[in-house]
Design a protein around this motif. Sequence first.
Motif, PDB file in Angstrom:
ATOM      1  N   ALA A 129      34.119  43.303  38.666  1.00 14.53           N
ATOM      2  CA  ALA A 129      35.348  44.087  38.557  1.00 14.53           C
ATOM      3  C   ALA A 129      36.526  43.144  38.768  1.00 14.53           C
ATOM      4  O   ALA A 129      36.449  42.201  39.571  1.00 14.53           O
ATOM      5  CB  ALA A 129      35.375  45.207  39.590  1.00 14.53           C
ATOM      6  N   ARG A 130      37.628  43.398  38.062  1.00 12.19           N
ATOM      7  CA  ARG A 130      38.803  42.537  38.134  1.00 12.19           C
ATOM      8  C   ARG A 130      40.055  43.393  38.331  1.00 12.19           C
ATOM      9  O   ARG A 130      40.174  44.481  37.772  1.00 12.19           O
ATOM     10  CB  ARG A 130      38.936  41.703  36.853  1.00 12.19           C
ATOM     11  N   HIS A 131      40.976  42.859  39.118  1.00  9.19           N
ATOM     12  CA  HIS A 131      42.277  43.499  39.309  1.00  9.19           C
ATOM     13  C   HIS A 131      43.287  42.414  39.644  1.00  9.19           C
ATOM     14  O   HIS A 131      43.167  41.747  40.671  1.00  9.19           O
ATOM     15  CB  HIS A 131      42.232  44.550  40.413  1.00  9.19           C
ATOM     16  N   GLU A 132      44.263  42.249  38.755  1.00  5.80           N
ATOM     17  CA  GLU A 132      45.239  41.168  38.894  1.00  5.80           C
ATOM     18  C   GLU A 132      44.480  39.848  39.057  1.00  5.80           C
ATOM     19  O   GLU A 132      43.701  39.490  38.191  1.00  5.80           O
ATOM     20  CB  GLU A 132      46.190  41.476  40.055  1.00  5.80           C
ATOM     21  N   GLU A 133      44.654  39.119  40.161  1.00  3.50           N
ATOM     22  CA  GLU A 133      43.981  37.828  40.308  1.00  3.50           C
ATOM     23  C   GLU A 133      42.681  37.917  41.115  1.00  3.50           C
ATOM     24  O   GLU A 133      42.024  36.911  41.353  1.00  3.50           O
ATOM     25  CB  GLU A 133      44.921  36.825  40.989  1.00  3.50           C
ATOM     26  N   LEU A 134      42.303  39.123  41.510  1.00  2.00           N
ATOM     27  CA  LEU A 134      41.078  39.313  42.281  1.00  2.00           C
ATOM     28  C   LEU A 134      39.891  39.576  41.370  1.00  2.00           C
ATOM     29  O   LEU A 134      40.045  40.168  40.296  1.00  2.00           O
ATOM     30  CB  LEU A 134      41.221  40.505  43.228  1.00  2.00           C
ATOM     31  N   LEU A 135      38.723  39.166  41.815  1.00  2.00           N
ATOM     32  CA  LEU A 135      37.504  39.602  41.135  1.00  2.00           C
ATOM     33  C   LEU A 135      36.423  39.844  42.181  1.00  2.00           C
ATOM     34  O   LEU A 135      36.366  39.183  43.220  1.00  2.00           O
ATOM     35  CB  LEU A 135      37.049  38.614  40.067  1.00  2.00           C
ATOM     36  N   ALA A 136      35.586  40.830  41.907  1.00  2.00           N
ATOM     37  CA  ALA A 136      34.465  41.173  42.778  1.00  2.00           C
ATOM     38  C   ALA A 136      33.190  41.141  41.963  1.00  2.00           C
ATOM     39  O   ALA A 136      33.176  41.542  40.793  1.00  2.00           O
ATOM     40  CB  ALA A 136      34.664  42.548  43.409  1.00  2.00           C
TER      41      ALA A 136
END
Length: 313
Positions: A129-136
């Motif tokens: 999953a990605r959101h802005e500059e984060l990824l999980a």
Amino acid sequence: MADSAFFCPLSHEGVLAVRGADAAKFLQGQLTCNLNYLNDTHASLGARCTQKGRMQSSFRIVLQGDGVLLAMASELLEPQLADLKKYAVFSKSKLTDESAAWVRFGLADADQAIASLGLDLPAETNSVARHEELLAIRVSPGRAELWAPAAQAESLRTQLAATLAEGDLNAWLLGQVRAGIGQVMAQTRELFIPQMLNLQAVGGVSFKKGCYTGQEIVARMQYLGKLKRRLYRLSLDGDALPEPGTPLFAPSHNSAIGEVVIAARADEGIELLAVLQAEAADSGDVHLGTLEGPGLTLLDLPYQLDRDREIQR
């Protein structure tokens, strides 16, 4: 701690980046995993082997920006980087150590905390999953890695600490042991072929991708060979952690019948993953370090080996 929600920094691994127009094409001929299966919502485990099929490194690989990132044991990163650069000379790809550019946290039973960061992470293993500059990345049921630019390290840690206890690396590694995910460390470099770590059972080997370094040996073992050594999960009394590569013995054999892969302290004693000769493991009489060393008890793994299913990847 391993049985409750927590987060911890993944300080034991570094990040190798391969970027550029030919990054995926170059790595496709180097790694056991199929880079064509990677996309914005799917990561993978994988390994890089010698010509004889022995694993030089194992890693988690994910797409990012104009290339891919590989998280592996920190001690392996420099030699892998140096060796890969030899083969990338005529490729439009750039290989660098990006360990300092990223902060990575391991999260256990923390989906609510992940969602609060704007990340909608599916339960399926290897989901991204990605959101802005984060990824999980979902690494096993209930466990996830959270990646972010290093500049966000303190703010992200503060956000996580607002709802989660901060654990230690041992608790994270215990979860890895219980998930049955082996890993190459500096002490076990070039010791195992992928099937010895059950890498084919956890999606880290593709048998449909075509040639890569060591592919002939790995494929021959899968299609024609009888796997005599594989990964097992075991427990051990005491609190002295055995190092990766520590030999294991059985009275029925005159020499070592396996090696420790990774180990972690549990509530009672130690749990570990080890590569063992199947015949010796089945005897149930396995000892650490010497024939007179502490005895180990076999535990279940959360998956089954299934050759027909594995070769479909």
